[in-house]
Motif scaffolding. Structure first.
Motif, PDB file in Angstrom:
ATOM      1  N   LEU A 101      -1.612  75.357 -56.808  1.00 44.58           N
ATOM      2  CA  LEU A 101      -1.631  75.914 -56.323  1.00 44.58           C
ATOM      3  C   LEU A 101      -2.217  76.169 -54.632  1.00 44.58           C
ATOM      4  N   VAL A 102      -4.042  75.843 -54.375  1.00 40.87           N
ATOM      5  CA  VAL A 102      -4.620  76.147 -53.312  1.00 40.87           C
ATOM      6  C   VAL A 102      -5.210  74.805 -53.102  1.00 40.87           C
ATOM      7  N   SER A 103      -5.571  73.577 -53.758  1.00 43.69           N
ATOM      8  CA  SER A 103      -6.144  72.475 -52.974  1.00 43.69           C
ATOM      9  C   SER A 103      -4.994  71.399 -51.816  1.00 43.69           C
ATOM     10  N   ARG A 104      -4.037  72.118 -52.980  1.00 40.46           N
ATOM     11  CA  ARG A 104      -3.218  71.083 -52.418  1.00 40.46           C
ATOM     12  C   ARG A 104      -3.008  72.198 -50.601  1.00 40.46           C
ATOM     13  N   ASP A 105      -2.788  72.675 -50.564  1.00 36.04           N
ATOM     14  CA  ASP A 105      -2.917  73.493 -49.473  1.00 36.04           C
ATOM     15  C   ASP A 105      -4.018  73.323 -48.190  1.00 36.04           C
ATOM     16  N   MET A 106      -5.176  73.262 -49.032  1.00 30.90           N
ATOM     17  CA  MET A 106      -6.325  72.970 -48.797  1.00 30.90           C
ATOM     18  C   MET A 106      -6.227  71.575 -47.466  1.00 30.90           C
ATOM     19  N   ARG A 107      -5.836  70.718 -48.153  1.00 29.09           N
ATOM     20  CA  ARG A 107      -5.779  68.985 -48.295  1.00 29.09           C
ATOM     21  C   ARG A 107      -4.911  69.003 -47.061  1.00 29.09           C
ATOM     22  N   SER A 108      -3.591  69.607 -47.032  1.00 27.03           N
ATOM     23  CA  SER A 108      -2.435  68.562 -46.231  1.00 27.03           C
ATOM     24  C   SER A 108      -3.327  70.042 -45.046  1.00 27.03           C
ATOM     25  N   GLY A 109      -4.168  70.809 -44.969  1.00 25.45           N
ATOM     26  CA  GLY A 109      -3.811  71.480 -43.466  1.00 25.45           C
ATOM     27  C   GLY A 109      -2.848  72.515 -43.269  1.00 25.45           C
ATOM     28  N   VAL A 110      -2.214  72.726 -44.570  1.00 25.16           N
ATOM     29  CA  VAL A 110      -1.309  73.725 -44.098  1.00 25.16           C
ATOM     30  C   VAL A 110      -1.478  75.259 -43.879  1.00 25.16           C
ATOM     31  N   LEU A 111      -2.541  75.533 -44.619  1.00 29.18           N
ATOM     32  CA  LEU A 111      -3.251  77.019 -44.159  1.00 29.18           C
ATOM     33  C   LEU A 111      -3.071  77.836 -42.913  1.00 29.18           C
ATOM     34  N   PRO A 112      -4.007  76.869 -41.708  1.00 26.98           N
ATOM     35  CA  PRO A 112      -3.296  77.419 -40.541  1.00 26.98           C
ATOM     36  C   PRO A 112      -1.914  78.435 -40.008  1.00 26.98           C
ATOM     37  N   LEU A 113      -1.136  77.161 -40.282  1.00 28.01           N
ATOM     38  CA  LEU A 113       0.558  78.335 -40.378  1.00 28.01           C
ATOM     39  C   LEU A 113       0.749  78.746 -41.386  1.00 28.01           C
ATOM     40  N   TYR A 114      -0.254  79.746 -42.223  1.00 27.44           N
ATOM     41  CA  TYR A 114      -0.169  80.903 -43.335  1.00 27.44           C
ATOM     42  C   TYR A 114      -1.069  81.618 -42.637  1.00 27.44           C
ATOM     43  N   PHE A 115      -2.169  81.442 -41.796  1.00 26.07           N
ATOM     44  CA  PHE A 115      -2.637  82.208 -41.245  1.00 26.07           C
ATOM     45  C   PHE A 115      -2.713  82.199 -40.243  1.00 26.07           C
ATOM     46  N   SER A 116      -1.782  82.348 -39.366  1.00 26.99           N
ATOM     47  CA  SER A 116      -1.307  82.041 -38.143  1.00 26.99           C
ATOM     48  C   SER A 116       0.350  83.424 -38.255  1.00 26.99           C
TER      49      SER A 116
ATOM     50  N   MET B  81       1.878  76.405 -33.053  1.00 31.20           N
ATOM     51  CA  MET B  81       2.121  74.840 -33.541  1.00 31.20           C
ATOM     52  C   MET B  81       1.141  74.072 -33.243  1.00 31.20           C
ATOM     53  N   PRO B  82       0.290  74.448 -34.458  1.00 36.86           N
ATOM     54  CA  PRO B  82      -1.307  73.554 -34.660  1.00 36.86           C
ATOM     55  C   PRO B  82      -1.306  71.755 -33.575  1.00 36.86           C
ATOM     56  N   GLU B  83      -2.499  71.546 -33.735  1.00 41.09           N
ATOM     57  CA  GLU B  83      -2.705  70.258 -32.823  1.00 41.09           C
ATOM     58  C   GLU B  83      -2.226  68.912 -34.213  1.00 41.09           C
ATOM     59  N   HIS B  84      -3.081  69.263 -35.341  1.00 42.09           N
ATOM     60  CA  HIS B  84      -4.242  69.027 -36.432  1.00 42.09           C
ATOM     61  C   HIS B  84      -2.747  68.333 -37.335  1.00 42.09           C
ATOM     62  N   ASP B  85      -2.661  67.790 -38.427  1.00 39.70           N
ATOM     63  CA  ASP B  85      -1.872  67.319 -38.844  1.00 39.70           C
ATOM     64  C   ASP B  85      -1.205  68.391 -40.330  1.00 39.70           C
ATOM     65  N   CYS B  86      -0.377  69.252 -40.519  1.00 39.44           N
ATOM     66  CA  CYS B  86      -0.455  70.532 -41.208  1.00 39.44           C
ATOM     67  C   CYS B  86       0.359  70.530 -42.169  1.00 39.44           C
ATOM     68  N   LEU B  87       1.165  69.531 -42.061  1.00 40.81           N
ATOM     69  CA  LEU B  87       2.785  69.198 -43.294  1.00 40.81           C
ATOM     70  C   LEU B  87       2.461  68.886 -44.481  1.00 40.81           C
ATOM     71  N   PRO B  88       2.532  69.380 -45.598  1.00 40.74           N
ATOM     72  CA  PRO B  88       2.625  68.771 -47.024  1.00 40.74           C
ATOM     73  C   PRO B  88       3.548  68.385 -47.184  1.00 40.74           C
ATOM     74  N   PRO B  89       2.805  67.001 -47.228  1.00 39.80           N
ATOM     75  CA  PRO B  89       4.083  65.870 -46.928  1.00 39.80           C
ATOM     76  C   PRO B  89       4.966  65.930 -48.460  1.00 39.80           C
ATOM     77  N   ASP B  90       5.219  66.636 -49.621  1.00 38.28           N
ATOM     78  CA  ASP B  90       6.485  66.473 -50.453  1.00 38.28           C
ATOM     79  C   ASP B  90       6.865  67.677 -50.712  1.00 38.28           C
ATOM     80  N   LEU B  91       6.908  68.394 -49.431  1.00 42.48           N
ATOM     81  CA  LEU B  91       7.856  69.393 -49.071  1.00 42.48           C
ATOM     82  C   LEU B  91       9.361  69.067 -48.632  1.00 42.48           C
ATOM     83  N   SER B  92      10.184  69.090 -48.295  1.00 41.38           N
ATOM     84  CA  SER B  92      10.632  68.898 -47.214  1.00 41.38           C
ATOM     85  C   SER B  92      11.041  69.490 -46.089  1.00 41.38           C
TER      86      SER B  92
END
Lengths: 293, 304
Positions: A101-116, B81-92
């Motif tokens: 639920l949470v570590s994965r989001d932190m790892r992939s860097g997706v959090l800025p997409l949520y918090f923006s 659109m952030p500069e760095h990688d921000c996509l979870p690899p396992d989602l489409s």
């Protein structure tokens, strides 16, 4: 074969003028997504294996308990005892689901997409926490419901069904307590690292490594120390609260509890509340920091 | 309406690092290039625009709103659109963009429709149902752009959108950004450390350095003022400079060259007349069109 008659028109970019939903809906979307994630839904087949293995085991146990009861006519496990008996599985489930639920989001860097997005920084961890607690409650509650249905169909008369229901409700409440305590501790630990393996290890460690402390405290010569020992570890803390509030349902002839609370039942309850409150506060503080990155 | 306006905007981080200092700038809707070296304060400015950071001093407005006070209202109308990688690899890509569309407040079915539309506009079609982990860098950049676009924002904040792309990929991305800014009617703020890239597509250029505003202007204003005549004579450079100055021409120097801003065709005649009068051997006289980069380079030198 008919000739394709349709023509694809590039209609260009369309502006959106429809409704934009508010905070409640956004929270709901994130929450539902979290519950699905905990069970591996909408994820790869690999992510589904473990959660559904655990679900399979608890349902199988519930079915077995129900079957035996209907055959020999004896209650071998009460609803509340079921949660206690499944504590290991719950711990492993948390150790897999919380990092998912949470570590994965932190790892992939997706959090800025949520918090923006128009999502207050407290809503993200709260939605995830609620999702994990829901998943755990379903994990412990669904088998109890199965046991109840089995018991209700074999019961003679409505009175027996009513008694059965009165046994089930405290059992579900107890499952809720397990869910709240384990999800808040588990999610806090998982939120500290982006590596899922570390997070899972950390969660198992906190839940299981604290058990020896309980063991040491229970053999100390001081009776007070013995009676307060259960507070040192989350599983025994939850059991302590359960023993204090519904001793009749947890302690039966077939299963005597090894935890002696003495007069400290309320202390266990306070400690449980403090543990959950502390974990949630730390979780919120953690995400306040993460959001500004 | 002003797209972005800041007034004495200052951001000092906890450790005492000043990321932005006394920045006052106002830009109109359109494609805005924000250029500066790494560490110039571009990312800090973006975070302030999104309300992720609170200004230490000064004021900031986006689309007429204060991102610190009306955070949700601003973020509903801004895509990032952030500069760095921000996509979870396992989602489409389709799943991810749909989910993020819902987080932006779109109803479920609308989110799904707009997600596939956004992905189509950035050039992802059937591959959008495959996990993002297997995408090329160029495709990932497009997904990042699509998720910023899914909720139909009025302003896109793109942090180094061409990062990691090969030259062809860069051109494609820049063309896409230009299309969004012109055809889609969405204003775009493009951050880059590469001036040469953004100056090709933007209407307005904002340059910052060390947290300070270097220059902000319409790109047209910057380039039109930069047409310059370069004069080189084999001898008598000083005499010619004096002579031209006497004719009210603002003469600049660059090594052996005299630089005279080209006002109109008369400037040619004046220079040729002066050279003829002084009887100097004219080596060359040609018109230069300055690239914006040289403008900044000169200003930086004069600062130093």
């Amino acid at each position: 074969m008919p000739e394709p008659t349709g023509v694809i028109h590039d209609i260009g970019y369309q502006r959106y003028t429809g409704p934009r939903l508010g905070r409640r809906h956004v929270f709901g979307a994130l929450y539902l997504h979290g519950v699905r994630t905990a069970f591996g839904l909408g994820r790869s087949a690999k992510a589904k294996i473990f959660p559904w293995l655990v679900v399979g085991i608890v349902l199988l146990v519930a079915a077995a308990v129900t079957a035996i009861r209907s055959q020999i006519g004896e209650v071998i496990m009460t609803y509340a005892q079921f949660a206690d008996a499944m504590s290991w599985l719950v711990i492993f489930f948390v150790a897999v689901a919380a990092p998912e639920l949470v570590s994965r989001d932190m790892r992939s860097g997706v959090l800025p997409l949520y918090f923006s997005r128009p999502l207050p920084h407290a809503d993200y961890p709260l939605a995830k926490l609620l999702a994990l607690a829901t998943a755990l409650f379903l994990l412990l509650g669904a088998p109890q419901l199965l046991m109840f249905l089995g018991g209700a169909f074999t019961a003679d008369g409505m009175g027996a069904v009513w008694d059965e229901l009165l046994d089930l409700l405290p059992g579900l409440l107890y499952a809720g307590l397990w869910a709240v305590v384990f999800s808040s501790v588990g999610l806090l630990i998982a939120s500290l690292t982006g590596k899922r393996a570390f997070a899972a290890g950390g969660i198992v460690a906190v839940f299981l490594m604290t058990t020896p402390i309980v063991g040491i405290l229970t053999v100390l010569p001081s009776q007070t120390a013995n009676q307060l020992a259960g507070i040192a570890s989350p599983p025994t803390l939850v059991q302590g609260v359960g023993l204090w509030t519904m001793r009749d349902l947890l302690v039966t002839e077939a299963n005597t509890a090894d935890l002696d609370l003495g007069p400290f039942g309320p202390v266990y309850a306070l400690a449980a509340v403090a543990l959950v409150a502390g974990c949630v506060a730390l979780l919120l503080a953690r995400y306040k920091k993460v959001a500004a990155r | 309406m002003t797209l972005i306006a800041t007034e004495s905007l200052t951001k000092v981080y906890g450790g005492g690092v000043t990321a932005l200092s006394d920045l006052t700038v106002a830009v109109e809707p359109g494609i805005v290039g924000l250029v500066g070296a790494n560490g110039a304060g571009k990312s800090t400015l973006i975070k302030l625009l999104l309300g992720l950071l609170t200004p230490t001093r000064g004021r900031i407005q986006v689309l007429g709103l204060d991102p610190t006070a009306d955070t949700a209202a601003v973020r509903a109308r801004v895509g990032y659109m952030p500069e760095h990688d921000c996509l979870p690899p396992d989602l489409s890509a389709a799943e991810l963009v749909t989910h993020l569309g819902r987080i932006s407040g779109l109803p479920r079915t609308v989110a799904r429709e707009r997600a596939s539309e956004a992905l189509r506009h950035v050039g992802l079609h059937e591959e959008r149902h495959r996990p993002v982990g297997g995408y090329s860098t160029g495709m990932k950049q497009r997904v990042k752009l699509a998720q910023a676009l899914v909720h139909d924002p009025d302003l896109l904040l793109l942090d180094e959108p061409t990062n990691g792309l090969d030259p062809a990929g860069r051109d494609a991305m820049l063309a896409l950004v230009q299309r969004i800014g012109t055809e889609f009617g969405i204003s775009v703020l493009v951050c880059s450390h590469l001036l040469g890239e953004v100056e090709r597509i933007c209407d307005t250029l904002v340059a910052i350095e060390g947290g300070r505003l270097l220059r902000a202007d319409h790109i047209a204003a910057m380039t039109s003022a930069t047409d310059v005549l370069a004069v080189e004579v084999s001898e008598g450079t000083e005499a010619l400079a004096t002579r031209l100055a006497a004719l009210d021409l603002p003469v600049g120097r660059e090594g052996r060259l005299l630089l005279v801003p080209l006002a109109d065709q008369g400037t040619y005649d004046l220079i040729l007349g002066a050279v003829a009068e002084l009887d100097l051997p004219l080596h060359r006289l040609d018109q230069r069109r300055h690239r914006v980069a040289e403008l900044f380079a000169r200003r930086e030198h004069s600062h130093a």
